[in-house]
Structure formats: C-alpha cells, structure tokens
Design an enzyme around this catalytic site. Structure first.
Site, PDB file in Angstrom:
ATOM      1  N   GLY A  29       0.901  -1.146  -0.065  1.00  0.00           N
ATOM      2  CA  GLY A  29       0.182   0.087   0.098  1.00  0.00           C
ATOM      3  C   GLY A  29       1.057   1.281  -0.046  1.00  0.00           C
ATOM      4  O   GLY A  29       2.023   1.101   0.273  1.00  0.00           O
ATOM      5  N   GLU A  76       4.727   2.822  -7.081  1.00  0.00           N
ATOM      6  CA  GLU A  76       3.524   3.195  -7.645  1.00  0.00           C
ATOM      7  C   GLU A  76       3.707   4.904  -7.894  1.00  0.00           C
ATOM      8  O   GLU A  76       2.742   5.419  -8.032  1.00  0.00           O
ATOM      9  CB  GLU A  76       2.427   2.728  -6.960  1.00  0.00           C
TER      10      GLU A  76
HETATM   11 ZN   LIG Z   1      -0.376  -1.951  -4.638  1.00  0.00          ZN
END
Ligand SMILES: [Zn+2]
Length: 219
Positions: A29, A76
C-alpha cells in the site's frame, strides 16, 4: 512549519492511522498528497508501515524528480503522478491492499453500493481497471480509464485506490469501501444481497452533501 513539512506530518499520521485500522499490512500500500501545484509528498518504498517516520516521507516534483528525502519513493509513484496530472481536483491518494476490496479485485468484479455510506461518501460503484503489472505505465493508464470522474477504483488482482480533496477524505473512502465490500460478502452467507439503485445512490449522495454534518457539507 511550512507547507511541505505540514504535508509530511499529515501523510505519516494518515499512514499510521490506516495501518492501525488494518488497511495496510507490512509494506504493501502507499499514499500521497499534493500540497502545492508542483509537488507531491509520497510514502517510501519497502518500509513497514508500523515503522514509518516523518523524515521517511519523499517530496517529488510534478516531473517525478525527488526534491526531498533519503529513501526511494513508492514504486507506484507513476500511478500517483498520472492521477494528479489527469484529475486536477484530486489532492490526495490512498492505495490499500485491504482484504475485502482485494477479494473483489481478484474476482475482477466492481463493488456495488450496498451500504448507504458508500453512496454518501463514495457516490457509486467502484469499477475494476484491466489487469497490468504493478508499477507499469499500463497500470496507470488502465486505472485512469476505469476511474473516470469517480473517486475510487479497483486494480485487478491487486487492491484499491481512493482519492479525495485531502488525505482524510481519501482514507475515509478506503474505510467505507472496505466495510461495504465486507458486508456484501457476509450478506452472501445469508442469501440474497440487495444493492441500492443508481437513483437511490444519487439521492443519498446529494442529501449527504447538502444536509449532513455540522457544516452542511461532507468534504
Ligand atoms: Zn499496490
């Protein structure tokens, strides 16, 4: 404290809150916010959320160049930059691998609106982006296409992206969507699941925006 320092503090506090709520685990995350037009602050790559500190946050220019921080940004980062570039209304992004949202992502099924709070806070169904590997340009393109004008999107076989005008709003959407996904899956044990119609969702969202809360506005 200047704007960037304040943003770093808010980010680390939000990351820890998400970890405590069980939305983040280990290092999976990431989240970011956009405190100025030319900068974003993002969580670093590969650091367990339980151990994140203020000075681990990475400040990035809109071009992608690191401005502040000794750690590598989240892998990301291209996805975050692409969302901020396309959607000027978005100032914060929270990306989780939370379990019930991930179950829908693995099934490649959108999360319908079952609970009223998903209508009120998210405003509709959470669609699923076509599969692409993590960190790839295709993932960013697919996510943007499925996100459209909405506030959240699922990444196939991966997790959930929630956006908002600030970190508190983006995190709240992740919490509500995870709960909505969990309740849908639990309701399957009891038999039929009744979801809300598009008209009911629209009415709940507009009533919430104009009538609910102390300010008469949700965000
Ligand atoms: Zn991810």
């Amino acid at each position: 404290m200047n704007t960037l320092e304040r943003a770093k503090r808010e980010l680390v506090n939000t990351a820890y809150a998400a970890y405590q709520k069980g939305l983040f685990y280990e290092t999976w995350g990431n989240m970011s916010c956009k405190p100025t037009e030319n900068s974003i602050v993002i969580t670093p790559s590969g650091i367990p959320y339980a151990k994140l500190r203020f000075f681990d946050m990475v400040v990035i220019e809109s071009s992608g160049k690191t401005l502040q921080g000794r750690l590598k940004p989240s892998t990301e980062l291209p996805l975050h930059l692409a969302i901020y570039e396309k959607r000027k209304d978005i100032r914060a992004i929270v990306h989780t691998h939370s379990i019930y949202a991930a179950a829908f992502a693995v099934s490649r099924k959108g999360i319908p609106v079952a609970l009223e709070e998903q209508a009120q806070i998210v405003g509709g169904v959470v669609e699923v982006a076509a599969y692409a590997p993590p960190g790839s340009p295709e993932l960013a393109a697919n996510a943007l296409e499925a996100l459209g004008d909405n506030s959240a999107v699922l990444l196939a076989n991966h997790g959930l992206i929630c956006t908002g005008p600030d970190l508190a709003a983006a995190l709240q959407r992740c919490i509500v969507i995870e709960r909505n996904a969990r309740v849908i899956l639990c309701s399957k044990l009891l038999g039929q699941t009744f979801t809300l119609s598009p008209e009911e969702v629209t009415n709940l969202r507009s009533d919430f925006l104009f009538l609910y809360g102390q300010q008469g506005h949700a965000e």
